[in-house]
Design a protein around this motif. Structure first.
Motif, PDB file in Angstrom:
ATOM      1  N   PRO A   1      48.354  42.695 -23.648  1.00  0.00           N
ATOM      2  CA  PRO A   1      47.236  42.729 -24.598  1.00  0.00           C
ATOM      3  C   PRO A   1      46.386  43.994 -24.530  1.00  0.00           C
ATOM      4  O   PRO A   1      45.728  44.350 -25.510  1.00  0.00           O
ATOM      5  CB  PRO A   1      46.415  41.488 -24.212  1.00  0.00           C
TER       6      PRO A   1
ATOM      7  N   LEU B   1      47.268  46.914 -24.774  1.00  0.00           N
ATOM      8  CA  LEU B   1      47.802  47.994 -25.623  1.00  0.00           C
ATOM      9  C   LEU B   1      47.086  48.135 -26.959  1.00  0.00           C
ATOM     10  O   LEU B   1      47.007  49.239 -27.507  1.00  0.00           O
ATOM     11  CB  LEU B   1      49.301  47.789 -25.875  1.00  0.00           C
TER      12      LEU B   1
ATOM     13  N   TYR C   1      45.876  39.154 -35.744  1.00  0.00           N
ATOM     14  CA  TYR C   1      44.994  39.682 -34.699  1.00  0.00           C
ATOM     15  C   TYR C   1      45.358  41.119 -34.337  1.00  0.00           C
ATOM     16  O   TYR C   1      44.479  41.912 -34.015  1.00  0.00           O
ATOM     17  CB  TYR C   1      44.954  38.767 -33.470  1.00  0.00           C
TER      18      TYR C   1
ATOM     19  N   LEU D   1      65.095  38.127 -16.448  1.00  0.00           N
ATOM     20  CA  LEU D   1      65.454  39.112 -17.477  1.00  0.00           C
ATOM     21  C   LEU D   1      64.237  39.344 -18.358  1.00  0.00           C
ATOM     22  O   LEU D   1      63.854  38.487 -19.156  1.00  0.00           O
ATOM     23  CB  LEU D   1      66.648  38.619 -18.304  1.00  0.00           C
TER      24      LEU D   1
ATOM     25  N   ILE E   1      64.801  42.576 -14.256  1.00  0.00           N
ATOM     26  CA  ILE E   1      65.480  43.623 -15.041  1.00  0.00           C
ATOM     27  C   ILE E   1      64.682  43.844 -16.320  1.00  0.00           C
ATOM     28  O   ILE E   1      64.390  42.899 -17.053  1.00  0.00           O
ATOM     29  CB  ILE E   1      66.922  43.205 -15.405  1.00  0.00           C
TER      30      ILE E   1
ATOM     31  N   GLY F   1      57.605  32.094 -21.663  1.00  0.00           N
ATOM     32  CA  GLY F   1      56.865  33.030 -22.513  1.00  0.00           C
ATOM     33  C   GLY F   1      57.189  32.855 -23.982  1.00  0.00           C
ATOM     34  O   GLY F   1      57.455  31.736 -24.454  1.00  0.00           O
ATOM     35  N   ASP F   2      57.192  33.960 -24.712  1.00  0.00           N
ATOM     36  CA  ASP F   2      57.354  33.922 -26.170  1.00  0.00           C
ATOM     37  C   ASP F   2      58.646  33.258 -26.637  1.00  0.00           C
ATOM     38  O   ASP F   2      58.709  32.750 -27.756  1.00  0.00           O
ATOM     39  CB  ASP F   2      57.367  35.361 -26.729  1.00  0.00           C
TER      40      ASP F   2
ATOM     41  N   GLU G   1      68.537  48.097 -20.259  1.00  0.00           N
ATOM     42  CA  GLU G   1      68.615  47.088 -21.322  1.00  0.00           C
ATOM     43  C   GLU G   1      69.879  46.253 -21.142  1.00  0.00           C
ATOM     44  O   GLU G   1      70.977  46.804 -20.990  1.00  0.00           O
ATOM     45  CB  GLU G   1      68.638  47.761 -22.704  1.00  0.00           C
TER      46      GLU G   1
ATOM     47  N   LEU H   1      62.997  37.300 -28.835  1.00  0.00           N
ATOM     48  CA  LEU H   1      64.270  37.968 -28.522  1.00  0.00           C
ATOM     49  C   LEU H   1      65.227  36.982 -27.849  1.00  0.00           C
ATOM     50  O   LEU H   1      65.322  36.932 -26.626  1.00  0.00           O
ATOM     51  CB  LEU H   1      64.003  39.182 -27.628  1.00  0.00           C
TER      52      LEU H   1
HETATM   53  P1  FAD Z   1      56.743  40.413 -23.066  1.00  0.00           P
HETATM   54  O1  FAD Z   1      55.454  40.603 -22.366  1.00  0.00           O
HETATM   55  O2  FAD Z   1      56.915  41.047 -24.394  1.00  0.00           O
HETATM   56  O3  FAD Z   1      57.886  40.960 -22.098  1.00  0.00           O
HETATM   57  C1  FAD Z   1      59.238  40.986 -22.469  1.00  0.00           C
HETATM   58  C2  FAD Z   1      59.932  42.068 -21.668  1.00  0.00           C
HETATM   59  O4  FAD Z   1      61.330  41.903 -21.770  1.00  0.00           O
HETATM   60  C3  FAD Z   1      59.637  43.477 -22.178  1.00  0.00           C
HETATM   61  O5  FAD Z   1      59.371  44.319 -21.085  1.00  0.00           O
HETATM   62  C4  FAD Z   1      60.943  43.872 -22.861  1.00  0.00           C
HETATM   63  O6  FAD Z   1      61.188  45.256 -22.866  1.00  0.00           O
HETATM   64  C5  FAD Z   1      61.942  43.150 -21.990  1.00  0.00           C
HETATM   65  N1  FAD Z   1      63.237  42.923 -22.633  1.00  0.00           N
HETATM   66  C6  FAD Z   1      63.464  42.323 -23.819  1.00  0.00           C
HETATM   67  N2  FAD Z   1      64.797  42.294 -24.073  1.00  0.00           N
HETATM   68  C7  FAD Z   1      65.397  42.883 -23.035  1.00  0.00           C
HETATM   69  C8  FAD Z   1      66.748  43.178 -22.738  1.00  0.00           C
HETATM   70  N3  FAD Z   1      67.746  42.820 -23.560  1.00  0.00           N
HETATM   71  N4  FAD Z   1      67.035  43.835 -21.574  1.00  0.00           N
HETATM   72  C9  FAD Z   1      66.027  44.181 -20.716  1.00  0.00           C
HETATM   73  N5  FAD Z   1      64.731  43.928 -20.969  1.00  0.00           N
HETATM   74  C10 FAD Z   1      64.419  43.288 -22.105  1.00  0.00           C
HETATM   75  N6  FAD Z   1      48.181  37.394 -26.605  1.00  0.00           N
HETATM   76  C11 FAD Z   1      46.941  36.832 -26.410  1.00  0.00           C
HETATM   77  O7  FAD Z   1      46.887  35.643 -26.106  1.00  0.00           O
HETATM   78  N7  FAD Z   1      45.796  37.567 -26.586  1.00  0.00           N
HETATM   79  C12 FAD Z   1      45.823  38.884 -26.950  1.00  0.00           C
HETATM   80  O8  FAD Z   1      44.785  39.526 -27.094  1.00  0.00           O
HETATM   81  C13 FAD Z   1      47.095  39.505 -27.144  1.00  0.00           C
HETATM   82  N8  FAD Z   1      47.186  40.815 -27.469  1.00  0.00           N
HETATM   83  C14 FAD Z   1      48.401  41.384 -27.676  1.00  0.00           C
HETATM   84  C15 FAD Z   1      48.481  42.722 -28.054  1.00  0.00           C
HETATM   85  C16 FAD Z   1      49.706  43.323 -28.293  1.00  0.00           C
HETATM   86  C17 FAD Z   1      49.771  44.762 -28.700  1.00  0.00           C
HETATM   87  C18 FAD Z   1      50.902  42.562 -28.171  1.00  0.00           C
HETATM   88  C19 FAD Z   1      52.250  43.196 -28.457  1.00  0.00           C
HETATM   89  C20 FAD Z   1      50.849  41.230 -27.798  1.00  0.00           C
HETATM   90  C21 FAD Z   1      49.600  40.638 -27.538  1.00  0.00           C
HETATM   91  N9  FAD Z   1      49.502  39.287 -27.163  1.00  0.00           N
HETATM   92  C22 FAD Z   1      48.270  38.709 -26.963  1.00  0.00           C
HETATM   93  C23 FAD Z   1      50.713  38.464 -26.978  1.00  0.00           C
HETATM   94  C24 FAD Z   1      51.195  38.497 -25.534  1.00  0.00           C
HETATM   95  O9  FAD Z   1      51.134  39.805 -25.029  1.00  0.00           O
HETATM   96  C25 FAD Z   1      52.607  37.956 -25.442  1.00  0.00           C
HETATM   97  O10 FAD Z   1      52.587  36.610 -25.857  1.00  0.00           O
HETATM   98  C26 FAD Z   1      53.175  38.072 -24.017  1.00  0.00           C
HETATM   99  O11 FAD Z   1      53.294  39.418 -23.628  1.00  0.00           O
HETATM  100  C27 FAD Z   1      54.538  37.396 -23.934  1.00  0.00           C
HETATM  101  O12 FAD Z   1      55.047  37.565 -22.644  1.00  0.00           O
HETATM  102  P2  FAD Z   1      56.626  37.622 -22.406  1.00  0.00           P
HETATM  103  O13 FAD Z   1      56.817  37.898 -20.965  1.00  0.00           O
HETATM  104  O14 FAD Z   1      57.255  36.452 -23.055  1.00  0.00           O
HETATM  105  O15 FAD Z   1      57.104  38.896 -23.249  1.00  0.00           O
END
Ligand code: FAD
Length: 436
Positions: free
Chosen positions: A49, A51, A174, A12, A38, A297-298, A95, A265
Motif C-alpha cells: 500500500p 506505493l 481507491y 510462491l 520465490i 491473499g488476493d 518468475e 494471478l
Molecule cells: P502481492 O502483495 O501482490 O504479492 C504477490 C507477489 O507475487 C508479487 O511480489 C509478485 O511479483 C509475485 N508473483 C506473482 N506471480 C509470480 C510468479 N509467477 N513467479 C514469481 N513471483 C510471482 N489494500 C488495503 O487494504 N489498503 C490500501 O491502502 C491498499 N493500497 C494499495 C496500493 C497499491 C498501489 C496496490 C497495488 C495495492 C494496495 N492494496 C491496499 C491491496 C493490497 O496491497 C493487496 O491486497 C496485497 O498486497 C495482496 O497481497 P498478496 O501477497 O496476495 O499479493
C-alpha cells in the motif's frame, strides 16, 4: 542446464502474504534450508500500500528498506538479512512460468526447477491494462500502471520529468483517488476520469462520495464522471499527449495513470485446483482442493464465516492474516494440534491528502450517514452505518482516532440491533463508542 532445488515449504510470491508467511514460519519454527520464498520482484517482501501513498510524496518519499514487512502491522521490519539469519532462502527476480502440482514442481523462466512438499500460493494480482482491451494508443509512453515497486519508480520518474504538467488518472477506485491526491501534491494539473456516477461505487454511497469529490475539487483536482477513455494521442516520440473520451471530449496529458482494477494471478494453476468466484477455492485453513497446496491473499476464495459466504478479498489486512492462518494450519497439522477456523472481519482503509478512512464489515442494506461531512470543515469527521435485517453490519469512518476505529471494528463484528435511522443519525459515532 539449470539444476533443481528442493524445499520442504515453498511460498510462491514475495509480496505482502509472502512476507507475513515467512514471519509466521519463523515464529512457529523452521529449520535452515526448509523454506524458500520465490518472487518475480527483485526486493524482499514489502508493504505494497505504500506505493500509492508515501512512495510518491514530493518531500521525503518512503523508500525501501523503510517499508519492508512487517512494519504495516506494527511489527519488526524484515530486512533481507533477516531471511538469511533465519535460514530462509529468498529467491528473487525469479518468475515461475510453470507449476505442476502433480509432480510438486515449479519451473522458472530461466529453466530452474524447484520441488516442494508443501506449497503456499501467494501470487497476488496483476493490473488490468487498457491494452488488454485494444484501446487505441494505450501502449504510448507515460501511460502507467501501479502494482509493484518497479511501476512506482517509473511513475516517480515521470512525475519528476513532467513537473507542472498535466496528469490524467483513469479510474475512480481507491487507487485512482490516492494517485490523484499524490499527483496533485506534486503540483501536477490533475483530472480524474471514471465511468460510474460517483467515485468508489463498490463501497461509497452517493453521500460519502459527494464529500470526497468536493474535497478533491477544492484541492484543484478536476473530476470527469460518466465516461471512459477510448483512445490516446501521442507525439513523434511516442509520448502520450492526450486522452480521448467516449463523450467526444479530449484531455491534454503528459502522464496518464490507469487504475481500473486487478486480476488474481491464478493462471499457473488453471485446471489443477478448484476455483470459485475468480479465485482459488480454499477451506478455512487456506488449503486448496489439492492436499498440501495452500492459497492466500488476493488469490484465495475462502469461507467468510461471519457472513456464511465464500469470498475473495483484495485487501492488505486479509493478505497478512490469511498468510498467518495458513502457516499456523500447516504447522498445526504437522504437530497434530488443532487450529481455529479463519474468522475474518472485512477491513479496508485508505489515506489521501489529510484524509484517512476505515471501513469494517459489510456494506449491505440501508446506509445511514452521520457526522460532519462538510468538505470545507477544518476537520471533517463523519461516517456511515449499514443496517440489514435490523442489525448494524458495516461501519465507515473518516477521520477517526485509533480508539474510535477500534469501536467501529467491534460494532461491525458484534452486529448489534440498530436503532431507527433517525436515532442512528442523531447518535452518530456515539452509537459505536458507547458499545465498548
Ligand atoms: P502481492 O502483495 O501482490 O504479492 C504477490 C507477489 O507475487 C508479487 O511480489 C509478485 O511479483 C509475485 N508473483 C506473482 N506471480 C509470480 C510468479 N509467477 N513467479 C514469481 N513471483 C510471482 N489494500 C488495503 O487494504 N489498503 C490500501 O491502502 C491498499 N493500497 C494499495 C496500493 C497499491 C498501489 C496496490 C497495488 C495495492 C494496495 N492494496 C491496499 C491491496 C493490497 O496491497 C493487496 O491486497 C496485497 O498486497 C495482496 O497481497 P498478496 O501477497 O496476495 O499479493
Amino acid at each position: 542446464m539449470a539444476t533443481g532445488k528442493h524445499f520442504k515449504y515453498i511460498v510462491l510470491g514475495g509480496g505482502v502474504s509472502g512476507g507475513y508467511a515467512a514471519r509466521e514460519f519463523a515464529k512457529q519454527g523452521v529449520q535452515p534450508g526448509e523454506l524458500a520464498i520465490i518472487s518475480k520482484e527483485a526486493v524482499a517482501p514489502y508493504e505494497r500500500p505504500a506505493l500509492s501513498k508515501a512512495y510518491l510524496f514530493p518531500q521525503s518519499p518512503a523508500r525501501l528498506p523503510g517499508f519492508h514487512v512487517c512494519v504495516g502491522s506494527g511489527g519488526e521490519r524484515l530486512l533481507p538479512e533477516w531471511y538469511s539469519e533465519k535460514g530462509i532462502e529468498l529467491i528473487l527476480s525469479t518468475e515461475i512460468v510453470k507449476a505442476d502440482l502433480a509432480s510438486k514442481t515449479l519451473t522458472s523462466s530461466a529453466g530452474a526447477t524447484f520441488t516442494y512438499e508443501i506449497l503456499l500460493i501467494a501470487t497476488g494480482s496483476s493490473v488490468i491494462k487498457l491494452s488488454d482491451f485494444g484501446t487505441q494508443g494505450a501502449d504510448s509512453n507515460n501511460i502507467l500502471y501501479l502494482r509493484e515497486v518497479d511501476d512506482a519508480d517509473k511513475l516517480y520518474a515521470a512525475i519528476q520529468a513532467k513537473k507542472g504538467g498535466k496528469a490524467v488518472v483513469v479510474g475512480g477506485g481507491y487507487i485512482g483517488l490516492e494517485l490523484s491526491a499524490v499527483l496533485k501534491m506534486n503540483n501536477l494539473d490533475v483530472t480524474m476520469v471514471f465511468p460510474e456516477p460517483w467515485c468508489m461505487p463498490r463501497l461509497f454511497t452517493a453521500e460519502i462520495a459527494a464529500f470526497y469529490e468536493s474535497y478533491y475539487t477544492n484541492k484543484g483536482v478536476k473530476i470527469v464522471k460518466g465516461t471512459v477513455a477510448v483512445g490516446f494521442d501521442a507525439d513523434a516520440n511516442g509520448d502520450v499527449t492526450a486522452v480521448k473520451l467516449k463523450d467526444g471530449s479530449v484531455l491534454e496529458a503528459d502522464i496518464v495513470v490507469v487504475g481500473v482494477g486487478g486480476r488474481p494471478l491464478t493462471g499457473l494453476f488453471k485446471g489443477q485446483v478448484a476455483e470459485e468466484k475468480g479465485g482459488i477455492k480454499t477451506d478455512a485453513f487456506f488449503e486448496t482442493s489439492v492436499p498440501g497446496v495452500y492459497a492466500v491473499g488476493d488469490v484465495a476464495t475462502f469461507p467468510m464465516k461471519i457472513y456464511d459466504d465464500v469470498r475473495r478479498v483484495e485487501h492488505v489486512d486479509h493478505s497478512r492474516k490469511s498468510a498467518e492462518q495458513a502457516v499456523k494450519a500447516i504447522k498445526g497439522k504437522e504437530a497434530g494440534s488443532a487450529v481455529a477456523e479463519y474468522d475474518y472481519l472485512p477491513y479496508f482503509y485508505s489515506r489521501s491528502f489529510d484524509l484517512s478512512w476505515q471501513f469494517y464489515g459489510d456494506n449491505v442494506g440501508d446506509a445511514i450517514l452521520f457526522g460532519d461531512a462538510d468538505p470545507s470543515s477544518a476537520k471533517p469527521k463523519f461516517g456511515s452505518y449499514w443496517v440489514k435485517d435490523g442489525k448494524c453490519v458495516g461501519v465507515f469512518l473518516e477521520g477517526g482516532s485509533p480508539d474510535e476505529n477500534g469501536a467501529i471494528a467491534k460494532l461491525a463484528r458484534d452486529q448489534p440491533p440498530a436503532a431507527s435511522p433517525a436515532e442512528l443519525k442523531a447518535a452518530g459515532l456515539q452509537f459505536a463508542t458507547s458499545k465498548i
